[in-house]
Design a protein around this motif. Structure first.
Motif, PDB file in Angstrom:
ATOM      1  N   TYR A  69      14.836 -23.179 -55.063  1.00 60.60           N
ATOM      2  CA  TYR A  69      15.089 -23.347 -53.636  1.00 60.60           C
ATOM      3  C   TYR A  69      13.977 -22.766 -52.766  1.00 60.60           C
ATOM      4  N   TRP A  71      13.172 -21.922 -48.372  1.00 61.17           N
ATOM      5  CA  TRP A  71      13.728 -21.795 -47.019  1.00 61.17           C
ATOM      6  C   TRP A  71      12.578 -21.882 -46.020  1.00 61.17           C
ATOM      7  N   ASP A  72      12.806 -22.638 -44.935  1.00 53.23           N
ATOM      8  CA  ASP A  72      11.765 -22.762 -43.927  1.00 53.23           C
ATOM      9  C   ASP A  72      11.947 -21.708 -42.838  1.00 53.23           C
ATOM     10  N   ASP A  76      16.521 -23.104 -42.928  1.00 57.27           N
ATOM     11  CA  ASP A  76      17.105 -24.227 -43.656  1.00 57.27           C
ATOM     12  C   ASP A  76      16.707 -24.158 -45.132  1.00 57.27           C
ATOM     13  N   GLN A  77      17.643 -24.483 -46.012  1.00 60.65           N
ATOM     14  CA  GLN A  77      17.422 -24.423 -47.454  1.00 60.65           C
ATOM     15  C   GLN A  77      17.049 -25.800 -48.002  1.00 60.65           C
ATOM     16  N   TYR A  78      16.093 -25.826 -48.917  1.00 59.37           N
ATOM     17  CA  TYR A  78      15.608 -27.055 -49.540  1.00 59.37           C
ATOM     18  C   TYR A  78      15.697 -26.930 -51.058  1.00 59.37           C
ATOM     19  N   LYS A 416      13.479 -34.856 -44.777  1.00 56.46           N
ATOM     20  CA  LYS A 416      13.993 -34.623 -43.419  1.00 56.46           C
ATOM     21  C   LYS A 416      15.515 -34.590 -43.369  1.00 56.46           C
ATOM     22  N   LYS A 419      16.849 -32.482 -47.229  1.00 53.66           N
ATOM     23  CA  LYS A 419      16.214 -31.217 -47.621  1.00 53.66           C
ATOM     24  C   LYS A 419      15.844 -31.200 -49.104  1.00 53.66           C
TER      25      LYS A 419
END
Length: 483
Positions: A69, A71-72, A76-78, A416, A419
């Motif tokens: 994972y 995080w930006d 937000d988690q990706y 977008k 994520k």
């Protein structure tokens, strides 16, 4: 007899410090300059890469990574399906690797003395050879490309031949020797002349291989068991045929496992999927680092090694200042132990089988999905020209405007809207490659399956495809204005 004890100086005494806690705070420094991230790179580093990120909308500024994972800056988690091009096989910041590195620093090891040998390097070499017991020697380097360069030199020294052979669509690195074996012209343009004795043949073509080897001028044939650019798979008998032909003509068989190795394909090495394959050299890197300290290695036969380092006055004819450094060696040891202890290879095989089945089911429902291929957690989802007239017209227009653009029109909404971080498998290539951490769990697989299903379904709506194309154009305009 007098028993003498020698007091060991403290770190603060040696370096002139008072022993107080250091005020040096890198985390605070990074946080303070976070808003300067892209301007710093544009001014002092690669401005074109910053423009690319802004054009495709990937300029979110990642600030934290753990496992698979990211995080930006907004929190937000990706889900990361790139894993640093395969470096983070264990995921980011795996505790076992972190603890190993801290223990080296705390241990105050006598690192890189140069006129000595490293115990950690010996241990890591031993562990690697355990995985390829038909080989006997290990040479350590700082990267995959540097390891390929070593393999080229070793092969020429061992055979006395000048030629090196590789496959179309191959990727072995971007230094001069490895670049000479690059199957994509975009990487070569402007950097010539390259090595004059590098030759290219089609991948998975034994007849072409024998024709090239028959000259008996080829020192080594370099091949990726699964090609990274496109996730191109060999026929079931290809590597066995490669081995037979290389032995017949006295050419060294080099398996480039830089991306496929250390569990990526659901076996420790990708060659392990095929019975009886024992290359003369196996090259590894990427995942061996644990994601922290770069490291590469060439596993080779003793007779090849002994042709290079054949006398004491030639003990240093090839090397690298930072190779075998204790941090890199510790990262490698911890990575191999973790792969074994946490059954990472088995997880990659199981999760890969699940995801491949899911994508193949999607291919049966969506005409834009032309092929699904791979092994373990190295998966390619290829998009191709659809049959329906409306979709075909849209596909043709997009591909005419920019070859490979359609792949971006899948990647961008995955990023977008869902994520999920991923990218195409090569320049102008309509294949999206999954190269995630090998620690994926079932929830991660659901995240991947639902996201791809939603985006692919939406791509079959021509208005949605044009909307995505318009978004991409707007990103390009925004990037030009801000640049």
């Amino acid at each position: 007899m007098t028993n003498l004890s020698i007091a060991q100086p403290s770190v603060s005494a040696v370096h002139g410090g008072s022993g107080a806690a250091s005020p040096y705070d890198l985390a605070a420094m990074v946080a303070e300059r976070e808003n300067d991230r892209f301007s710093l790179h544009s001014k002092y580093m690669n401005e074109m890469w910053v423009r690319v990120l802004k054009t495709i909308g990937y300029d979110v500024g990642f600030t934290r990574g753990l496992g698979p994972y990211l995080w930006d800056r907004k929190g937000d988690q990706y889900l990361d399906l790139l894993s640093g091009w395969g470096v983070f096989a264990l995921g980011r910041n795996h505790p076992a690797v972190r603890e190993a590195l801290v223990s080296v620093i705390d241990g105050e090891f006598a690192n890189l003395v140069q006129l000595d040998v490293s115990t950690l390097a010996g241990i890591l070499a031993e562990k690697l050879i355990e995985r390829a017991p038909y080989l006997e020697k290990v040479f350590f380097a700082n990267s995959g490309a540097e390891s390929i360069e070593a393999a080229i030199k070793f092969a020429r020294a061992a055979t006395g031949r000048p030629g090196i052979l590789h496959c179309a669509h191959s990727f072995h690195g971007l230094t001069y020797g490895s670049l000479s074996m690059n199957g994509d012209e975009i990487f070569k343009k402007g950097f010539g002349p390259l090595l004059p004795n590098a030759q290219e043949i089609p991948f998975d073509d034994l007849a072409a291989l024998e024709k090239a080897l028959a000259s008996r001028e080829i020192a080594a044939f370099f091949v990726e068991p699964i090609q990274g650019k496109g996730v191109n798979m060999p026929s079931s008998d290809y590597l066995a045929g490669v081995q037979l032909l290389c032995r017949k003509y006295g050419t060294i068989f080099v398996a480039d496992e830089i991306q496929t190795g250390l569990g990526r394909t659901g076996a420790f090495f990708a060659i392990d999927h095929y019975k009886g394959i024992e290359p003369d050299m196996v090259v590894v890197a990427k995942a061996l680092s644990g994601g922290h300290v770069p490291v590469g290695a060439v596993l080779t036969r003793k007779w090849i090694f002994d042709k290079v380092f054949d006398r004491m006055d030639r003990a240093v004819v090839h090397g690298s200042t930072f190779s075998k450094n204790d941090l890199a060696m510790a990262a490698g040891v911890a990575t191999l132990d973790t792969i074994k202890n946490e059954r990472i290879v088995e997880n990659a095989a199981a999760k890969g089988e699940r995801l491949l089945a899911s994508f193949r089911e999607m291919a049966g429902r969506y005409e834009l999905v032309s092929d699904v291929r791979g092994k373990g957690l190295m998966i390619g989802v290829e998009f191709g020209q659809p049959k329906s007239l409306k979709l075909k017209a849209t596909w043709n227009l997009l591909e005419t405007a920019n070859s490979g653009l359609f792949g971006q029109l899948i990647c961008i909404p995955l990023f977008k809207d869902h994520k999920v971080l991923t990218q195409v498998a090569g320049h102008a290539n309509p294949t999206i490659k999954l190269l995630p951490a090998l620690t994926l769990n079932d929830s991660d697989c659901v995240w991947i399956e639902r996201s791809f299903d939603a985006v692919i379904a939406n791509a079959h709506n021509t208005s949605a495809v044009w909307s995505l194309g318009k978004t991409l154009a707007e990103h390009a305009i925004k990037a030009r204005m801000s640049g």
